[in-house]
Design an enzyme around this catalytic site. Sequence first.
Site, short mmCIF file in Angstrom:
data_model
loop_
_atom_site.label_atom_id
_atom_site.label_comp_id
_atom_site.label_asym_id
_atom_site.label_seq_id
_atom_site.Cartn_x
_atom_site.Cartn_y
_atom_site.Cartn_z
N GLY A 1 53.36 13.98 67.63
CA GLY A 1 54.25 15.05 68.15
C GLY A 1 55.59 14.50 68.33
O GLY A 1 56.51 15.42 68.32
N CYS B 1 39.43 39.62 50.39
CA CYS B 1 40.18 39.26 49.12
C CYS B 1 39.88 40.03 47.97
O CYS B 1 38.66 40.55 47.71
CB CYS B 1 40.15 37.97 48.78
SG CYS B 1 40.92 37.41 47.35
N CYS C 1 38.29 37.40 45.26
CA CYS C 1 37.02 36.63 45.25
C CYS C 1 36.13 37.29 46.62
O CYS C 1 35.25 36.64 46.72
CB CYS C 1 37.58 35.24 45.65
SG CYS C 1 38.16 35.00 47.44
N CYS D 1 43.79 35.97 48.34
CA CYS D 1 44.05 34.89 49.11
C CYS D 1 45.30 34.25 48.84
O CYS D 1 45.72 34.17 47.62
CB CYS D 1 43.02 33.81 48.40
SG CYS D 1 41.36 34.17 48.85
N CYS E 1 40.75 30.49 46.14
CA CYS E 1 40.18 31.82 45.48
C CYS E 1 39.69 31.69 44.12
O CYS E 1 38.56 32.11 43.68
CB CYS E 1 41.46 32.82 45.32
SG CYS E 1 41.22 34.44 45.10
#
Lengths: 256, 292
Positions: B32, B241, B244, B266, B272
């Site tokens: 980080g 979605c 899909c 998606c 997808c």
Amino acid sequence: MNPLLRVEGLSKRFGEHIGCADVGFDLYPGEVLAVVGESGSGKSTLLKLLSTRLAADAGHVRYQITGRGLVDLAELSEAERRWLLRTDWGFVEQNPRDGLRMNVSAGANVGERLMATGARHYGQIRATASDWLARVELDPARLDELPTGFSGGMQQRLQIARNLVTRPRLVFMDEPTAGLDVSVQARLLDLMRELVTDLGLAAVIVTHDLAVARLLGHRLLVMRRGRVVETGLTDQVLDDPQHPYTQLLVSSVLQV
Amino acid sequence: MNTVAGYNFAYLDEQTKRMIRRALLKAVAIPGYQVPFGSREMPLPYGWGTGGIQVTASILGRSDVLKVIDQGSDDTTNAVNIRRFFAQTAGVATTDSTGEASIIQTRHRIPEKPLGEHQIMVYQVPLPEPLGRLEPREAVTRKLHALADYGLMHVKLYEDIARYGHIASTYDYPVLVNGRYLMAPSPIPKFDNPKLHMNPALQLFGAGREKRVYAIPPYTRVESLDFEDHPFSVQRWDEPCALCGTADSFLDEVVLDDAGGRMFVCSDSDYCKTRQGAGHTGSQSPIPAEAT
């Protein structure tokens, strides 16, 4: 009783110019020390030295840290100093715009120290902030307003609330009532006297206004050209000034 | 694929790649923490992924398989061009499939398919400093990082709740890495924040203009900042979605006409397509030829 703050031989030079020379005093818990003197007499420099914003050339500032006794502030790490500054100490600036975050709400201003010390419950932070607004006689309904919409006196009270929310033991104030009109000054002084007594705060108040010193200060430190010329109980010094400069200062106050 | 003559493998010279890898090693060692590095001019404009492309160039090997996504999609301009750039300058294999890739360079998304230990994520970061908007002075923000003094970030979150009733950040949502450093996760939606946590893949972040790299090593704690009574939560959609039928991926809203018609699909195009290939359908799926 042990002193909260012990200052010895504190000096600071700015090149040829003396900022502050050989200042020493003890401050006890719950005691309010007023520092008076004309402009350029080193009052604000002294305050900056005490609050570790400036490093001293010589001398020591020792502070009673809970569980550690008197500790020389110059020996603390920066992290420890910052921790002190946001928990055990407060610093009220002359200009509230320097001491507040002007782009976040009053509530966030008061809550900042709580969050910096680990508070993570929004509802509680908000309740504490609201409570403190009420204590400094601000309308808690204005919790979500920006300080830019507040008057000068309200901003100054908000700044005081922001500093006192972590229940500090020692507060530094730099001309807290300068720039406010007289009636607002009187109310602010009243409020500060009340808070200082209620919370048992020790305070160092820098001011050029002898009335402020008279009203708030238990003890008085008169400064001139960076040196302490007279010190004693406020009433004693103001009623019976010994040093020629103090006599001049006291006699210069306008009587209405 | 043929590589372009006259360039070193993966465009950058070996000294530069070594310099970036040294910075990356430091970044991995301190999760980080933003490590400065000597960012180079790249043949694409700032904001298009100059940081990510330098990180990818410096870690790319001949046997790597590269996938590049932009907003989750493999076929947008940014993704296509960066993929082609490395195909031409390094001659590495490229893929659209999340599972086959060994390095995935991304802008704004983390793939829906869980990543593995053999994979490296490379993020393109425009603004690496999470405190930048609250405290513009970098000397100060560095000090705040050094002292782990992050109260300021909570002031921002407090202000959000006071103003909007909830934490209004939906992307680039600040996280605390390994319990120590506050980090901007690049402009990924907060939907992807939980995927940063304990991810088996190595995650590298490159900011070209700001000349910083940082990293999350595999299996590192990553917590999104929040309040006890306003806990962190991710976006949810009312419908699945349209292509899909999945209900657990990040959806893009697509406007269909000027009469209020819209569909949700998606954002991760590979996810997808894979689902559609496996026979999943949604409300707007094309009707199979034999059915007509």
